[in-house]
Write a protein that holds these residues in place. Structure first.
Motif, PDB file in Angstrom:
ATOM      1  N   ALA A 155       0.822  -1.208   0.000  1.00  0.00           N
ATOM      2  CA  ALA A 155       0.000   0.000   0.000  1.00  0.00           C
ATOM      3  C   ALA A 155       0.860   1.264   0.000  1.00  0.00           C
ATOM      4  O   ALA A 155       0.547   2.243  -0.691  1.00  0.00           O
ATOM      5  N   LYS A 156       1.923   1.268   0.773  1.00  0.00           N
ATOM      6  CA  LYS A 156       2.823   2.421   0.794  1.00  0.00           C
ATOM      7  C   LYS A 156       3.387   2.696  -0.587  1.00  0.00           C
ATOM      8  O   LYS A 156       3.484   3.857  -1.028  1.00  0.00           O
ATOM      9  N   ALA A 157       3.756   1.640  -1.287  1.00  0.00           N
ATOM     10  CA  ALA A 157       4.296   1.800  -2.641  1.00  0.00           C
ATOM     11  C   ALA A 157       3.276   2.418  -3.583  1.00  0.00           C
ATOM     12  O   ALA A 157       3.640   3.036  -4.591  1.00  0.00           O
ATOM     13  N   LEU A 158       2.005   2.257  -3.268  1.00  0.00           N
ATOM     14  CA  LEU A 158       0.934   2.811  -4.091  1.00  0.00           C
ATOM     15  C   LEU A 158       0.497   4.208  -3.619  1.00  0.00           C
ATOM     16  O   LEU A 158      -0.395   4.811  -4.222  1.00  0.00           O
ATOM     17  N   GLY A 159       1.099   4.708  -2.561  1.00  0.00           N
ATOM     18  CA  GLY A 159       0.750   6.037  -2.062  1.00  0.00           C
ATOM     19  C   GLY A 159      -0.352   6.066  -1.038  1.00  0.00           C
ATOM     20  O   GLY A 159      -0.901   7.126  -0.740  1.00  0.00           O
ATOM     21  N   MET A 160      -0.702   4.901  -0.485  1.00  0.00           N
ATOM     22  CA  MET A 160      -1.732   4.859   0.561  1.00  0.00           C
ATOM     23  C   MET A 160      -1.094   5.144   1.914  1.00  0.00           C
ATOM     24  O   MET A 160      -0.022   4.627   2.219  1.00  0.00           O
ATOM     25  N   ARG A 161      -1.753   5.966   2.709  1.00  0.00           N
ATOM     26  CA  ARG A 161      -1.192   6.542   3.916  1.00  0.00           C
ATOM     27  C   ARG A 161      -1.580   5.780   5.189  1.00  0.00           C
ATOM     28  O   ARG A 161      -2.581   5.057   5.208  1.00  0.00           O
ATOM     29  N   PRO A 162      -0.823   5.974   6.299  1.00  0.00           N
ATOM     30  CA  PRO A 162      -1.246   5.450   7.598  1.00  0.00           C
ATOM     31  C   PRO A 162      -2.648   5.936   7.947  1.00  0.00           C
ATOM     32  O   PRO A 162      -3.022   7.072   7.638  1.00  0.00           O
ATOM     33  N   GLY A 163      -3.422   5.058   8.553  1.00  0.00           N
ATOM     34  CA  GLY A 163      -4.819   5.339   8.797  1.00  0.00           C
ATOM     35  C   GLY A 163      -5.715   4.686   7.775  1.00  0.00           C
ATOM     36  O   GLY A 163      -6.937   4.627   7.945  1.00  0.00           O
ATOM     37  N   SER A 164      -5.112   4.172   6.694  1.00  0.00           N
ATOM     38  CA  SER A 164      -5.878   3.440   5.687  1.00  0.00           C
ATOM     39  C   SER A 164      -6.406   2.143   6.262  1.00  0.00           C
ATOM     40  O   SER A 164      -5.820   1.568   7.185  1.00  0.00           O
ATOM     41  N   ALA A 165      -7.499   1.667   5.681  1.00  0.00           N
ATOM     42  CA  ALA A 165      -8.051   0.359   6.035  1.00  0.00           C
ATOM     43  C   ALA A 165      -7.728  -0.634   4.949  1.00  0.00           C
ATOM     44  O   ALA A 165      -7.872  -0.330   3.753  1.00  0.00           O
ATOM     45  N   PHE A 166      -7.305  -1.834   5.331  1.00  0.00           N
ATOM     46  CA  PHE A 166      -7.021  -2.916   4.387  1.00  0.00           C
ATOM     47  C   PHE A 166      -7.930  -4.093   4.705  1.00  0.00           C
ATOM     48  O   PHE A 166      -8.101  -4.464   5.872  1.00  0.00           O
ATOM     49  N   TYR A 167      -8.477  -4.714   3.653  1.00  0.00           N
ATOM     50  CA  TYR A 167      -9.433  -5.806   3.808  1.00  0.00           C
ATOM     51  C   TYR A 167      -8.821  -7.123   3.382  1.00  0.00           C
ATOM     52  O   TYR A 167      -8.466  -7.305   2.216  1.00  0.00           O
ATOM     53  N   ASN A 168      -8.682  -8.038   4.343  1.00  0.00           N
ATOM     54  CA  ASN A 168      -8.117  -9.355   4.074  1.00  0.00           C
ATOM     55  C   ASN A 168      -9.215 -10.252   3.525  1.00  0.00           C
ATOM     56  O   ASN A 168     -10.219 -10.514   4.188  1.00  0.00           O
TER      57      ASN A 168
END
Length: 448
Positions: A155-168
């Protein structure tokens, strides 16, 4: 998805505190006091530059992220969020479009992003060719930690920031296999704890009848960390986020639900046809930064909080690029009380930034919020101000997210005088919110 792809005294003290706050009635038993264990609601130490983003509305997901031209054409659709597969050992579709540039471009088009991680699958489920979660619970926990770390890196490599939600993405599995069930729950728990430890929000995708019930059954279990959001699959064409079979509406109740209500099908907008799944969301999604320009005639001060009363941490020359993560209310400058939080956690007044509005908030920038789970078994009382003497105006169910945007001192509850103001304008005692501290303020939420 359809695509291939601790003591009696302590207990007594907490019981009395709960009663004082208005959470418990006099007849409530001691068994209702909050557990001492960290699970199921684990604390999230959000970094200074973090903020959560929330989306409510229709979304679609596809196996492969669509080209920018398709995303432009689909501006004519009723969808304003898109699910994207950011990684995972069992992610099957190639993602030639899914780059940091693509994320920035579609975000600028005002699309919200729902990040999906297709990692290890249940040892008694998924496809035969899928890499599996270990049947050993300890190993499964290690795998969950690894999955969270990998999702963050992707996600970091894609520009998504801390505080983002990720769905497993956890696909269907045999519900009667106890060993398998424990492995899946151990994996998901570790995934959640590691995401929380690193400043992110945890989501899980499961079939309503073939996975979600298992997660719901351990909602209050101190053996497992509870995910912040639940995204179910149920292809009944009904996009309601309540009335789910075997899952009480009081669970994942505060902007914590999503439903995939229609499986693989074609839809066409702007002359572009895509094969999609349809979703209804009221849930945390990805946080990204938006680039704007400093429009002051002199050096623009970036401060440690959203007010001229906070000290300046750095300054920016006119026409400098600014990476804005979210917007927050603060002291008035010119014609606005809006302040822009930058990716390093500092704030600049929006009056001198090239956002569309000089009076109010500007889409697609979200409000700065920091979600934490509530911890009172009977629910925590929401009040009109920061103290138990203020009017009770509602109740947050146990495990619901308190979407905190600022904190202030109020009447003492338990070990703290801190009260959290939520984005709905109501206050809850920080004693019953899984913030990092139970005695003082928790960064990065500013003071109210």
């Amino acid at each position: 998805m359809s695509h291939p792809h601790r003591t009696t005294l302590r207990t007594l003290r907490r019981f009395l505190v709960l009663a004082a706050v208005g959470v418990l009635s006099a007849a409530t038993t001691l068994a209702s006091a909050p557990p001492a264990a960290a699970e199921p609601a684990t604390a999230v130490p959000y970094p200074v530059g973090a903020s959560a983003t929330r989306y409510s509305g229709l979304a679609f997901d596809t196996c492969t992220a669509p080209p920018l031209t398709a995303m432009q054409a689909w501006a004519a659709s009723p969808y304003r969020a898109v699910g994207v597969y950011i990684g995972g050992v069992n992610r099957t579709c190639a993602q030639p479009q899914l780059t940091a540039s693509w994320v920035a471009s579609v975000s600028k088009m005002k699309w919200r992003l729902l990040p999906i991680y297709k990692g290890l699958q249940p040892p008694c489920g998924g496809r035969p060719t899928d890499a599996k979660i270990s049947s050993d619970a300890a190993t499964a926990r290690s795998q969950g930690v690894e999955a969270a770390a990998d999702a963050i890196a992707k996600a970091k490599a894609l520009g998504m920031r801390p505080g983002s939600a990720f769905y497993n993405d956890i696909e269907n599995y045999v519900q009667t296999d106890a060993t398998c069930r424990t492995a899946v729950l151990s994996y998901v728990s570790a995934w959640t704890k590691e995401l929380h430890r690193l400043g992110y929000v945890s989501g899980v995708y499961m079939n309503l009848n073939l996975g979600s019930k298992q997660l719901s059954d351990v909602y209050t279990s101190t053996a497992y960390a509870r995910p912040d959001a639940l995204w179910i699959a149920r292809y009944d064409g009904v996009d309601s986020l309540t009335g789910w079979t075997n899952i009480a509406d009081s669970k994942w109740a505060a902007h914590q639900r999503a439903k995939q209500f229609k499986g693989s099908h074609n839809e066409t907008y702007g002359g572009v046809t895509l094969n999609i799944d349809s979703d209804r969301l009221d849930t945390p999604v990805a946080t990204v930064a938006y680039t704007y320009t400093a429009k002051s005639s002199t050096m623009l001060n970036a401060r440690t909080g959203p007010s001229t009363g906070y000290p300046a941490a750095k300054s920016y020359a006119p026409d400098s690029s600014l990476e804005v993560v979210c917007q927050a209310p603060g002291s008035t400058v010119g014609s606005t009380r809006v302040w822009d939080k930058l990716s390093d956690g500092t704030y600049v007044t929006d009056y001198y930034v090239s956002t569309p509005s000089k009076a109010t908030y500007s889409a697609p920038l979200p409000r700065c919020t920091y979600p934490y789970q509530t911890t009172a078994p009977g629910g925590v009382t929401e009040r009109s101000g920061p103290g138990t003497s203020y009017t009770a105006v509602g109740k947050s169910p146990n495990g619901s997210l308190a979407w905190v945007y600022c904190q202030r001192a109020g009447s003492a509850v338990g070990t703290t005088k801190i009260w959290d103001r939520m984005d709905n304008g109501r206050y809850v005692s920080d004693y019953y919110v899984a913030t990092p501290s139970k005695t003082t303020y928790s960064k990065p939420a500013p003071r109210c």
